[in-house]
Design a protein around this motif. Structure first.
Motif, PDB file in Angstrom:
ATOM      1  N   UNK A 134       0.635  -1.300  -0.144  1.00 40.14           N
ATOM      2  CA  UNK A 134       0.017  -0.090  -0.126  1.00 40.14           C
ATOM      3  C   UNK A 134       0.818   1.257   0.097  1.00 40.14           C
ATOM      4  N   UNK A 135       1.939   1.125   0.623  1.00 39.15           N
ATOM      5  CA  UNK A 135       2.995   2.454   0.825  1.00 39.15           C
ATOM      6  C   UNK A 135       3.495   2.471  -0.692  1.00 39.15           C
ATOM      7  N   UNK A 136       4.239   1.421  -1.098  1.00 40.28           N
ATOM      8  CA  UNK A 136       5.105   1.567  -2.305  1.00 40.28           C
ATOM      9  C   UNK A 136       4.399   1.385  -3.595  1.00 40.28           C
ATOM     10  N   UNK A 137       3.361   1.283  -3.654  1.00 36.92           N
ATOM     11  CA  UNK A 137       2.498   1.196  -4.938  1.00 36.92           C
ATOM     12  C   UNK A 137       1.883   2.508  -5.576  1.00 36.92           C
ATOM     13  N   UNK A 138       1.634   3.538  -4.353  1.00 42.42           N
ATOM     14  CA  UNK A 138       1.249   4.482  -4.921  1.00 42.42           C
ATOM     15  C   UNK A 138       2.126   5.656  -5.842  1.00 42.42           C
TER      16      UNK A 138
ATOM     17  N   UNK B  49       2.022   2.820   8.008  1.00 43.36           N
ATOM     18  CA  UNK B  49       1.512   3.488   7.170  1.00 43.36           C
ATOM     19  C   UNK B  49       2.673   4.430   6.272  1.00 43.36           C
ATOM     20  N   UNK B  50       3.885   4.082   6.865  1.00 44.80           N
ATOM     21  CA  UNK B  50       4.918   4.657   6.168  1.00 44.80           C
ATOM     22  C   UNK B  50       6.456   4.118   6.531  1.00 44.80           C
TER      23      UNK B  50
ATOM     24  N   UNK C 138       5.213   7.972   3.077  1.00 46.02           N
ATOM     25  CA  UNK C 138       4.089   7.896   3.980  1.00 46.02           C
ATOM     26  C   UNK C 138       2.890   7.739   2.905  1.00 46.02           C
ATOM     27  N   UNK C 139       1.949   7.045   3.549  1.00 51.43           N
ATOM     28  CA  UNK C 139       0.718   6.891   2.589  1.00 51.43           C
ATOM     29  C   UNK C 139       0.055   8.163   2.249  1.00 51.43           C
ATOM     30  N   UNK C 140      -0.512   8.654   1.244  1.00 48.96           N
ATOM     31  CA  UNK C 140      -1.114   9.657   0.890  1.00 48.96           C
ATOM     32  C   UNK C 140      -2.116  10.076   1.751  1.00 48.96           C
ATOM     33  N   UNK C 141      -3.039   9.179   2.256  1.00 49.77           N
ATOM     34  CA  UNK C 141      -4.098   9.817   3.113  1.00 49.77           C
ATOM     35  C   UNK C 141      -3.657   9.961   4.466  1.00 49.77           C
ATOM     36  N   UNK C 142      -2.499   9.825   4.822  1.00 54.73           N
ATOM     37  CA  UNK C 142      -2.034  10.497   6.204  1.00 54.73           C
ATOM     38  C   UNK C 142      -0.996  11.716   5.927  1.00 54.73           C
ATOM     39  N   UNK C 143      -1.040  12.128   4.643  1.00 56.20           N
ATOM     40  CA  UNK C 143      -0.242  13.486   4.585  1.00 56.20           C
ATOM     41  C   UNK C 143      -0.794  14.716   5.358  1.00 56.20           C
TER      42      UNK C 143
END
Length: 198
Positions: free
Chosen positions: A29-33, A82-83, A99-104
């Motif tokens: 989930x972290x590395x695919x975005x 998450x990161x 970091x996953x985008x939804x936690x920026x």
């Protein structure tokens, strides 16, 4: 010899620990975005199989060493990564994070990095460095919040993406030797300069 490899750390909101086999999906989930990975050296991962290989190559190998700082960071509520925060044990002591985008925009990267920076200082590192693409100034803001200061800018043909990138290099010295500057990138890349307005 005592193992100093990625000791578990805690902050107000986060647990920082090693990635494990159970985290493959979270790691994916972290590395695919694509957006998260725009300014990172590797291509976004395309499948869980790729994530598993990435975990083995990048993390399992590192965790076999006697010393290392390759962290997953997780919300305390569920302990799901998450990161990540890494500090290289190579001479550059390069700090990296994602970091996953939804936690920026919640200060989580800075919070996680502070804990890791404190740990490497405690473990006797004299300094850390970090670089960011000039098109990613938010990353530079994290570096400034950690007390790092801008040293110089250089251009690199970045691999494996094979693109020309202009990087800013920041450094934090822990021992008060503020004249110390890590010069490897300056010496290695023909195009290097100091920007006056950073």
């Amino acid at each position: 010899m005592e193992n100093h490899n990625t000791p578990t750390l805690e902050t107000e909101r986060l647990i920082l620990r090693k990635f494990t086999e159970n985290d493959i999906e979270a790691l994916f989930d972290i590395y695919k975005d694509e957006e998260v990975n725009t300014f990172l050296p590797w291509f976004p991962l395309k499948s869980l199989e790729e994530a598993e290989k990435f975990f083995k190559d990048k993390y399992i190998e590192a965790y076999k060493q006697s010393k290392g700082y390759k962290y997953a960071f997780c919300l305390k509520a569920d302990n799901i990564p998450i990161g990540y925060v890494n500090v290289s044990i190579e001479e550059n002591h390069d700090l990296g994070y994602g970091l996953r985008k939804e936690f920026w925009h919640k200060g989580m990267v800075t919070e996680a990095c502070r804990a890791v920076v404190k740990q490497v200082k405690k473990d006797g590192f004299l300094y850390i460095t970090a670089t960011h693409d000039i098109n990613n100034p938010r990353s530079g803001e994290v570096m400034k919040q950690l007390g790092m200061s801008y040293k110089y800018t250089f251009e690199e043909q970045w691999q494996p993406k094979d693109i020309r990138v202009t990087f800013r290099m920041y450094q934090l010295n822990f021992d008060g030797q503020n004249v110390r500057v890590y010069k490897e990138y300056w010496n290695k890349y023909a195009v290097h300069f100091i920007e006056s307005d950073i």
